[in-house]
Design a protein around this motif. Structure first.
Motif, PDB file in Angstrom:
ATOM      1  N   UNK A   1       0.825  -1.315  -0.040  1.00 26.66           N
ATOM      2  CA  UNK A   1      -0.115  -0.177  -0.088  1.00 26.66           C
ATOM      3  C   UNK A   1       0.887   1.341   0.200  1.00 26.66           C
ATOM      4  N   UNK A   2       0.435   2.257  -0.847  1.00 25.48           N
ATOM      5  CA  UNK A   2       0.981   3.431  -0.724  1.00 25.48           C
ATOM      6  C   UNK A   2       0.631   4.576   0.233  1.00 25.48           C
ATOM      7  N   UNK A   3       1.272   4.781   1.213  1.00 23.64           N
ATOM      8  CA  UNK A   3       0.754   5.901   2.513  1.00 23.64           C
ATOM      9  C   UNK A   3       1.068   7.048   2.100  1.00 23.64           C
ATOM     10  N   UNK A   4       0.072   7.823   2.280  1.00 25.45           N
ATOM     11  CA  UNK A   4       0.236   9.641   2.143  1.00 25.45           C
ATOM     12  C   UNK A   4      -0.181  10.217   3.548  1.00 25.45           C
ATOM     13  N   UNK A   5       0.522  11.363   3.806  1.00 17.55           N
ATOM     14  CA  UNK A   5       0.194  12.053   5.224  1.00 17.55           C
ATOM     15  C   UNK A   5      -0.306  13.293   4.512  1.00 17.55           C
TER      16      UNK A   5
ATOM     17  N   UNK B   1     -12.184  15.814   2.884  1.00 18.74           N
ATOM     18  CA  UNK B   1     -12.125  15.762   1.396  1.00 18.74           C
ATOM     19  C   UNK B   1     -10.931  15.222   0.827  1.00 18.74           C
ATOM     20  N   UNK B   2      -9.949  15.650   1.057  1.00 14.06           N
ATOM     21  CA  UNK B   2      -8.715  14.979   0.405  1.00 14.06           C
ATOM     22  C   UNK B   2      -8.511  13.708   0.832  1.00 14.06           C
ATOM     23  N   UNK B   3      -8.925  13.161   1.953  1.00 15.53           N
ATOM     24  CA  UNK B   3      -8.641  11.921   2.538  1.00 15.53           C
ATOM     25  C   UNK B   3      -9.583  10.952   1.723  1.00 15.53           C
ATOM     26  N   UNK B   4     -10.783  11.507   1.560  1.00 11.44           N
ATOM     27  CA  UNK B   4     -11.853  10.466   0.774  1.00 11.44           C
ATOM     28  C   UNK B   4     -11.272  10.274  -0.665  1.00 11.44           C
TER      29      UNK B   4
ATOM     30  N   UNK C   1      -8.942   6.044  -4.330  1.00  8.26           N
ATOM     31  CA  UNK C   1      -7.966   5.722  -5.406  1.00  8.26           C
ATOM     32  C   UNK C   1      -7.280   4.506  -4.741  1.00  8.26           C
ATOM     33  N   UNK C   2      -7.421   4.213  -3.514  1.00 11.30           N
ATOM     34  CA  UNK C   2      -6.782   2.743  -3.117  1.00 11.30           C
ATOM     35  C   UNK C   2      -5.642   3.101  -2.351  1.00 11.30           C
ATOM     36  N   UNK C   3      -5.515   4.461  -1.956  1.00 15.52           N
ATOM     37  CA  UNK C   3      -4.299   4.809  -1.038  1.00 15.52           C
ATOM     38  C   UNK C   3      -4.638   4.811   0.092  1.00 15.52           C
TER      39      UNK C   3
ATOM     40  N   UNK D   1      -4.727  13.300  -8.605  1.00 15.57           N
ATOM     41  CA  UNK D   1      -4.178  12.108  -8.701  1.00 15.57           C
ATOM     42  C   UNK D   1      -2.934  11.888  -9.530  1.00 15.57           C
ATOM     43  N   UNK D   2      -2.878  12.615 -10.710  1.00 14.40           N
ATOM     44  CA  UNK D   2      -1.898  12.656 -11.641  1.00 14.40           C
ATOM     45  C   UNK D   2      -0.642  13.343 -10.810  1.00 14.40           C
ATOM     46  N   UNK D   3      -0.519  14.182  -9.973  1.00 11.95           N
ATOM     47  CA  UNK D   3       0.605  14.489  -9.420  1.00 11.95           C
ATOM     48  C   UNK D   3       1.030  13.611  -8.434  1.00 11.95           C
ATOM     49  N   UNK D   4      -0.084  13.133  -7.502  1.00 11.00           N
ATOM     50  CA  UNK D   4       0.263  11.945  -6.303  1.00 11.00           C
ATOM     51  C   UNK D   4       0.946  10.757  -7.303  1.00 11.00           C
ATOM     52  N   UNK D   5       0.413  10.035  -8.445  1.00  7.17           N
ATOM     53  CA  UNK D   5       1.010   9.183  -8.997  1.00  7.17           C
ATOM     54  C   UNK D   5       2.374   9.251  -9.449  1.00  7.17           C
TER      55      UNK D   5
END
Length: 460
Positions: A11-15, A26-29, A34-36, A120-124
């Protein structure tokens, strides 16, 4: 482990950091959908505490927050975990600041309100970089021997994976016992040279007169005892990696010869007239402060810059205590099998003792303590008393010569005063010192003959 488990991506984890509870939700949802995996912090200060405990693959932070702002948080992350990507959320008025930050290492920024697809593009893209060293299966085998859950070590390993792809010389710094050779081997295993030899030599362990021959080789008859040609370390590692451990202990004369080898990429064996072309990658390591050694005239500045194209610093075990339970359990399992013992764990108090110990000898000392504890334990769980005794024994072995002399001197004075029942004249005579000198020694160690006499008078 099943094949399915082996091929499942971790799993990719984001803070996410924001003091706006609605935006945080909102950001968390959006990211969870997206499976993160998502962790949240409602302030930069809380984010720093979170990063000290575990490292995510990406940080997304708002720029404007109460207290410490997003830019200060980015500066902290960039300084302490430079390989961790940060995406900044910014209003139109702060775009110039965000653009400036990208030139200093910020991965990217998004203006509010932002589009979910752009987010999501930036995150990817950010995750593609930060997760490169954490792939499942064989892609992660290069670091299998390094057991850690420390964010500091993960940062070192991320840098190591990046540097392994090229041929730049690497200097690994760290205290004795931190695992510098393990990291060097991991870099080799992650590199295109992995199928070629990894050859290590400890520059401090070989006599100076033999070191040149060991490094560069010699021809038959080059010196007394040279009864045949000897390839030497560099030729033996052709196509692979040369690891020069304790490079700071290499004699100055030999440093000059090594510099020529690095510059010309060829080696001339002792006694030979012809040079041999070289194709090796150099990784070196030291526990010394080479800048101080250069200032003292003990290390050449020109070779320092040749060896230190990329520097990796391994933190001491005392700064990554979260690794201690992981390492201790691993060592216990390996050593219990080696010695055929049924020891299967540490008591809670024993583990607390391990975690709180100072560990001047780092991981090597921890290994020794666990090994001694496994050998001496008579119960399935290793007790805290046994761990404390073992650590004490290790600390005695690790003390400096001056500390050892001082401890011996104090113990000697106590014993001789007990023998003479506190009589300083007799004690001085037995120790072949005059009374004045003997009294100075007693004062140095804060010992009183009267206390010895009182102890002799106590009933037994």
């Amino acid at each position: 482990m099943s094949a399915a488990q082996q091929t499942t991506a971790p799993a990719r984890r984001i803070l996410i950091v924001d003091d706006d509870a609605d935006l945080l939700q909102l950001l968390s949802m959006r990211l969870r959908s997206a499976g993160l995996e998502v962790d949240t912090a409602n302030s930069a200060e809380a984010a720093i505490n979170s990063l000290d405990i575990s490292r995510p693959h990406l940080v997304i932070t708002d720029m404007r927050m109460q207290g410490m702002d997003g830019m200060a948080l980015f500066e902290h992350i960039h300084k302490t975990i430079p390989t961790l990507p940060v995406i900044m959320l910014t209003a139109h008025g702060t775009i110039p600041d965000a653009v400036d930050a990208t030139q200093r290492g910020l991965f990217g920024y998004l203006t509010k309100p932002f589009d979910s697809k752009v987010l999501l593009d930036q995150v990817a893209k950010a995750l593609q970089i930060s997760c490169a060293a954490a792939q499942p299966g064989k892609a992660n085998d290069w670091r299998a021997s390094i057991i850690t859950q420390s964010p500091m070590m993960e940062d070192v390993l991320t840098k190591a994976k990046l540097v392994a792809e090229g041929d730049a010389s690497v200097l690994i710094c760290g205290e004795s016992g931190t695992g510098k050779e393990l990291l060097a081997h991991a870099i080799h295993d992650a590199s295109p040279r992995a199928q070629r030899p990894f050859v290590a030599i400890n520059c401090a362990a070989i006599p100076e007169q033999l070191l040149e021959s060991e490094l560069f080789g010699h021809v038959k008859g080059a010196f007394t005892g040279a009864v045949r040609d000897h390839k030497g370390l560099f030729q033996s590692a052709m196509g692979g990696t040369v690891f020069l451990d304790e490079i700071g202990d290499m004699p100055l004369v030999l440093q000059g010869k090594l510099l020529r080898v690095l510059q010309e990429k060829q080696v001339t064996p002792v006694g030979a007239t012809q040079s041999v072309p070289l194709d090796v990658r150099i990784i070196s390591a030291t526990h010394r402060n080479l800048s101080a050694e250069i200032a003292a005239g003990n290390f050449r500045e020109d070779i320092y810059y040749r060896l230190n194209v990329v520097e990796l610093a391994i933190p001491p075990l005392s700064r990554r205590r979260e690794d201690i339970p992981l390492l201790a359990k691993h060592f216990l399992a390996v050593l219990a099998e080696k010695y055929n013992r049924k020891t299967n764990g540490f008591s809670a108090e024993a583990m607390e003792t391990l975690i709180s110990a100072p560990w001047p000898g780092n991981v090597r000392q921890l290994l020794n303590v666990v090994e001694r504890s496994v050998v001496l334990s008579t119960t399935p769980l290793i007790s805290s008393v046994l761990v404390q005794q073992t650590i004490h024994k290790e600390e005695e072995m690790l003390m400096s010569l001056e500390e050892a002399k001082s401890r011996f001197e104090r113990d000697y004075l106590i014993r001789i005063l007990k023998i003479t029942e506190g009589n300083v004249t007799q004690a001085a005579k037995l120790s072949k010192r005059n009374r004045t000198e003997f009294y100075k020694l007693l004062q140095k160690h804060q010992l009183s003959p009267s206390l010895i006499r009182q102890s002799q008078d106590l009933p037994t």
